[in-house]
Design a protein around this motif. Structure first.
Motif, PDB file in Angstrom:
ATOM      1  N   LEU A 209       0.842  -1.214   0.000  1.00 58.08           N
ATOM      2  CA  LEU A 209       0.000   0.000   0.000  1.00 58.08           C
ATOM      3  C   LEU A 209       0.869   1.253   0.000  1.00 58.08           C
ATOM      4  CD1 LEU A 209      -2.716  -1.184   2.562  1.00 58.08           C
ATOM      5  CD2 LEU A 209      -2.882  -1.139   0.060  1.00 58.08           C
ATOM      6  N   GLY A 210       2.043   1.139  -0.599  1.00 56.66           N
ATOM      7  CA  GLY A 210       2.927   2.297  -0.720  1.00 56.66           C
ATOM      8  C   GLY A 210       3.557   2.714   0.593  1.00 56.66           C
ATOM      9  N   GLY A 211       3.660   1.788   1.542  1.00 59.67           N
ATOM     10  CA  GLY A 211       4.257   2.102   2.835  1.00 59.67           C
ATOM     11  C   GLY A 211       3.319   2.824   3.789  1.00 59.67           C
ATOM     12  N   ARG A 212       2.079   2.978   3.399  1.00 62.79           N
ATOM     13  CA  ARG A 212       1.094   3.638   4.256  1.00 62.79           C
ATOM     14  C   ARG A 212       0.320   2.590   5.048  1.00 62.79           C
ATOM     15  NH1 ARG A 212      -1.769   8.148   0.675  1.00 62.79           N
ATOM     16  NH2 ARG A 212      -2.471   8.809   2.720  1.00 62.79           N
TER      17      ARG A 212
ATOM     18  N   PHE B 258     -10.887   5.765  -2.817  1.00 61.44           N
ATOM     19  CA  PHE B 258      -9.863   5.024  -3.556  1.00 61.44           C
ATOM     20  C   PHE B 258      -9.019   4.192  -2.597  1.00 61.44           C
ATOM     21  CE2 PHE B 258     -10.396   8.757  -6.468  1.00 61.44           C
ATOM     22  CZ  PHE B 258     -11.019   8.064  -7.490  1.00 61.44           C
ATOM     23  N   GLY B 259      -8.708   4.768  -1.444  1.00 61.03           N
ATOM     24  CA  GLY B 259      -7.926   4.056  -0.438  1.00 61.03           C
ATOM     25  C   GLY B 259      -8.668   2.852   0.113  1.00 61.03           C
ATOM     26  N   ILE B 260      -9.957   3.002   0.358  1.00 59.81           N
ATOM     27  CA  ILE B 260     -10.766   1.871   0.831  1.00 59.81           C
ATOM     28  C   ILE B 260     -10.729   0.755  -0.201  1.00 59.81           C
ATOM     29  CG2 ILE B 260     -13.121   1.084   1.338  1.00 59.81           C
ATOM     30  CD1 ILE B 260     -13.588   3.826   2.689  1.00 59.81           C
ATOM     31  N   ASP B 261     -10.843   1.120  -1.477  1.00 62.38           N
ATOM     32  CA  ASP B 261     -10.776   0.110  -2.536  1.00 62.38           C
ATOM     33  C   ASP B 261      -9.417  -0.590  -2.533  1.00 62.38           C
ATOM     34  OD1 ASP B 261     -13.358   0.762  -3.319  1.00 62.38           O
ATOM     35  OD2 ASP B 261     -12.702   2.076  -4.949  1.00 62.38           O
ATOM     36  N   MET B 262      -8.338   0.173  -2.340  1.00 60.18           N
ATOM     37  CA  MET B 262      -6.998  -0.415  -2.306  1.00 60.18           C
ATOM     38  C   MET B 262      -6.858  -1.392  -1.142  1.00 60.18           C
ATOM     39  SD  MET B 262      -4.617   2.902  -3.174  1.00 60.18           S
ATOM     40  CE  MET B 262      -3.101   2.014  -2.843  1.00 60.18           C
ATOM     41  N   VAL B 263      -7.392  -1.008   0.013  1.00 60.36           N
ATOM     42  CA  VAL B 263      -7.313  -1.869   1.200  1.00 60.36           C
ATOM     43  C   VAL B 263      -8.104  -3.155   0.960  1.00 60.36           C
ATOM     44  CG1 VAL B 263      -7.961  -2.062   3.643  1.00 60.36           C
ATOM     45  CG2 VAL B 263      -6.853   0.035   2.801  1.00 60.36           C
ATOM     46  N   LEU B 264      -9.294  -3.041   0.404  1.00 64.34           N
ATOM     47  CA  LEU B 264     -10.092  -4.238   0.109  1.00 64.34           C
ATOM     48  C   LEU B 264      -9.387  -5.134  -0.913  1.00 64.34           C
ATOM     49  CD1 LEU B 264     -13.693  -2.727   0.031  1.00 64.34           C
ATOM     50  CD2 LEU B 264     -12.810  -4.411   1.665  1.00 64.34           C
ATOM     51  N   ASN B 265      -8.761  -4.530  -1.908  1.00 61.89           N
ATOM     52  CA  ASN B 265      -8.019  -5.315  -2.901  1.00 61.89           C
ATOM     53  C   ASN B 265      -6.843  -6.046  -2.250  1.00 61.89           C
ATOM     54  OD1 ASN B 265      -9.647  -4.693  -5.076  1.00 61.89           O
ATOM     55  ND2 ASN B 265      -8.448  -2.905  -5.651  1.00 61.89           N
ATOM     56  N   GLU B 266      -6.133  -5.361  -1.367  1.00 70.98           N
ATOM     57  CA  GLU B 266      -5.010  -5.992  -0.680  1.00 70.98           C
ATOM     58  C   GLU B 266      -5.484  -7.148   0.203  1.00 70.98           C
ATOM     59  OE1 GLU B 266      -1.189  -6.975   0.527  1.00 70.98           O
ATOM     60  OE2 GLU B 266      -1.956  -5.920  -1.216  1.00 70.98           O
ATOM     61  N   LEU B 267      -6.603  -6.963   0.877  1.00 68.36           N
ATOM     62  CA  LEU B 267      -7.179  -8.051   1.693  1.00 68.36           C
ATOM     63  C   LEU B 267      -7.528  -9.248   0.823  1.00 68.36           C
ATOM     64  CD1 LEU B 267      -9.353  -5.940   4.120  1.00 68.36           C
ATOM     65  CD2 LEU B 267      -7.450  -7.426   4.785  1.00 68.36           C
ATOM     66  N   GLY B 268      -7.985  -8.985  -0.394  1.00 63.67           N
ATOM     67  CA  GLY B 268      -8.301 -10.062  -1.325  1.00 63.67           C
ATOM     68  C   GLY B 268      -7.068 -10.839  -1.754  1.00 63.67           C
ATOM     69  N   ARG B 269      -5.927 -10.165  -1.792  1.00 66.62           N
ATOM     70  CA  ARG B 269      -4.686 -10.831  -2.187  1.00 66.62           C
ATOM     71  C   ARG B 269      -4.078 -11.642  -1.045  1.00 66.62           C
ATOM     72  NH1 ARG B 269      -4.104  -6.077  -5.322  1.00 66.62           N
ATOM     73  NH2 ARG B 269      -3.045  -4.909  -3.701  1.00 66.62           N
TER      74      ARG B 269
END
Length: 135
Positions: free
Chosen positions: A110-113, A123-134
């Motif tokens: 997540l870019g170190g964040r 957009f950040g919520i979407d990124m977090v959900l995508n990372e959880l999916g991975r």
């Protein structure tokens, strides 16, 4: 994702089974008590939830007064989206302690964040959900 679990986590009485039910809930407005439940769920303080909901800290403090009064549509949507992230974290990590550690830890993917810091935007919520999916 178990949408009904999101409703239970927030202490909602309404039956929630589909994403359309979430739309209806946000249009109607969640009770203010959902914010305090979300604060407990994420193990954060009211000052930390304010930027996630895109409101001031003073506004969050006012939510403590009348817990059954309804939140605005935009704040209700944010509460629901953040609760969906929390529910997904529960599925992935299993226990609240691991979930809270992950949400507050810097993440290279997540870019170190931290996931919590990213959840200040859609957009950040979407990124977090995508990372959880991975994971």
């Amino acid at each position: 994702m178990a949408i009904s679990v999101v409703a239970e986590m927030l202490g909602l009485k309404e039956k929630v089974r589909t994403p359309l039910d979430l739309v209806s809930l946000s249009e109607k407005g969640l009770p203010k008590k959902a914010v305090s439940r979300l604060v407990k769920l994420l193990s954060i303080n009211p000052g930390e939830i304010a930027p996630l909901l895109l409101v001031s800290r003073k506004t969050v403090e006012r939510y403590k007064g009348d817990l059954e009064t309804r939140l605005s549509r935009s704040v209700s949507e944010r509460v629901l989206r953040i609760a969906i992230v929390a529910e997904r974290c529960g599925e992935v990590f299993g226990e609240p302690k691991r979930t809270n550690e992950w949400l507050k830890s810097e993440n290279a993917a997540l870019g170190g964040r931290t996931p919590l810091a990213l959840m200040r935007s859609d957009f950040g919520i979407d990124m977090v959900l995508n990372e959880l999916g991975r994971i």
